[in-house]
Design an enzyme around this catalytic site. Structure first.
Site, PDB file in Angstrom:
ATOM      1  N   SER A  13       0.817  -1.212   0.000  1.00 13.15           N
ATOM      2  CA  SER A  13       0.000   0.000   0.000  1.00 13.15           C
ATOM      3  C   SER A  13       0.853   1.266   0.000  1.00 13.15           C
ATOM      4  O   SER A  13       0.577   2.207  -0.763  1.00 13.15           O
ATOM      5  CB  SER A  13      -0.943   0.002   1.207  1.00 13.15           C
ATOM      6  OG  SER A  13      -0.224  -0.127   2.423  1.00 13.15           O
ATOM      7  N   LYS A 192       7.702   4.547  17.156  1.00 11.94           N
ATOM      8  CA  LYS A 192       6.293   4.952  17.318  1.00 11.94           C
ATOM      9  C   LYS A 192       5.340   3.791  17.112  1.00 11.94           C
ATOM     10  O   LYS A 192       4.237   3.763  17.681  1.00 11.94           O
ATOM     11  CB  LYS A 192       5.973   6.129  16.390  1.00 11.94           C
ATOM     12  CG  LYS A 192       6.204   5.876  14.903  1.00 11.94           C
ATOM     13  CD  LYS A 192       4.998   5.346  14.160  1.00 11.94           C
ATOM     14  CE  LYS A 192       5.332   5.068  12.702  1.00 11.94           C
ATOM     15  NZ  LYS A 192       4.169   4.559  11.945  1.00 11.94           N
TER      16      LYS A 192
END
Length: 334
Positions: A13, A192
């Site tokens: 993606s 993160k």
């Protein structure tokens, strides 16, 4: 083959979204993926039906199956593969890449065996003088491909190279900033994802908005701690590649890592949660690497440590929450 501006390696993606962005900016782009059957689908359908079905390919974007030939004709190579495949891809293309070809990547993670940042892996194959850059920031693939307003950061040791790449990506919908802090940008992008798993677990346990805000804030603190110890710049972690990407990944269901943590809190097993998401969950791999790296540098990262314990089957999500809340009190600013 004719010359192209960018060869994008990785037809998932994110790789597809970046290829579409570059092609919409009137650049000649080739997209290569390791799955030959998928490449044939891309060629026939002129879209990535598997990952971005609503976005058709611009005319200047072509899916190609001959990687070796394409490497000889591309001005820039952009690697967008999972971090676990990064070293293999670099090792494959390095002997064939012309000296003048620039190399950049949008992969977010660490080298899984050595905990190295990806520019260290690339330097082992290309040397330290070759122009290299990393693309990061708060960017969901679907929104970039849909031309929704986006901001990102490109970091390179040579600022001129970062600026040249930024010129390819900028348009009326995409604002691109530059940096020379490759360490900080890469560490923020990898770490993160681990905090996003924690945020997903907290939301899955219905612990509330207060908890989510605390996890993001204290998560940023521990990312910054490790990043500065590795040589990153503190300011980077307050920018798009730090706080921006962290907030995005922790608060929206487009985040695979957040969805993964949410599924774990709902009682799904690790393998089942990964299968349901059906794409690589980088944080599931990064947790152990980040914790190992922190231990090597004597850095305390309690949230990441608890996520890693959950993923290693050494404690439950409920126990991890208890462990965090029962830590000794301390000043917020150390």
């Amino acid at each position: 083959m004719q010359e192209c501006d960018f060869l994008v390696i990785g037809a998932g993606s994110w790789g597809t979204a970046l290829a579409i962005l570059l092609a919409r900016n009137s650049h000649q782009v080739w997209l290569w993926g390791h799955d030959a059957a998928h490449t044939k689908e891309l060629q026939q359908q002129r879209c990535n039906q598997r990952y971005l079905p609503e976005q058709s390919f611009p005319e200047s974007l072509q899916a190609i199956d001959d990687l070796e030939a394409a490497l000889k004709c591309a001005k820039h190579v952009l690697i967008v593969v999972p971090s676990g495949a990064f070293a293999e891809v670099v090792a494959r293309i390095a002997p064939q890449l012309p000296e003048a070809t620039g190399i950049c990547w949008a992969t977010k993670g660490l080298e899984q065996r050595t905990q190295q940042l990806l520019h260290q892996v690339a330097q082992q194959h290309f040397g330290k003088n070759k122009p290299m850059a990393v693309i990061s920031g708060p960017t969901f693939a679907g929104e970039v491909a849909a031309d929704l307003p986006t901001a990102m950061t490109i970091a390179a040791d040579q600022l001129e190279y970062a600026e040249s790449l930024a010129a390819y990506l900028r348009n009326a919908h995409c604002r691109v900033y530059t940096s020379t802090d490759m360490i900080g940008v890469q560490l923020g992008a990898a770490a993160k994802n681990v905090i996003a798993i924690a945020a997903g677990i907290a939301d899955g346990m219905k612990l509330g908005a207060n908890t989510r805000a605390a996890l993001i804030t204290r998560g940023l603190t521990e990312i910054m701690r490790l990043g500065v110890a590795l040589g990153g710049q503190r300011e980077t972690f307050m920018g798009l590649a730090g706080l921006g990407d962290l907030v995005l990944t922790c608060t929206d269901n487009q985040s695979r890592n957040r969805r993964f943590g949410y599924a774990l809190a709902q009682g799904e097993g690790i393998q089942q949660a990964q299968q349901d998401i059906a794409q690589v969950v980088e944080g599931a791999h990064a947790a152990k690497q980040i914790v190992t790296l922190a231990q090597q540098h004597h850095i305390e990262m309690p949230i990441s440590e608890q996520v890693n314990l959950v993923l290693q089957g050494q404690c439950t999500a409920q126990q991890a929450v208890h462990n965090l809340l029962s830590r000794d009190p301390k000043p917020e600013i150390e």
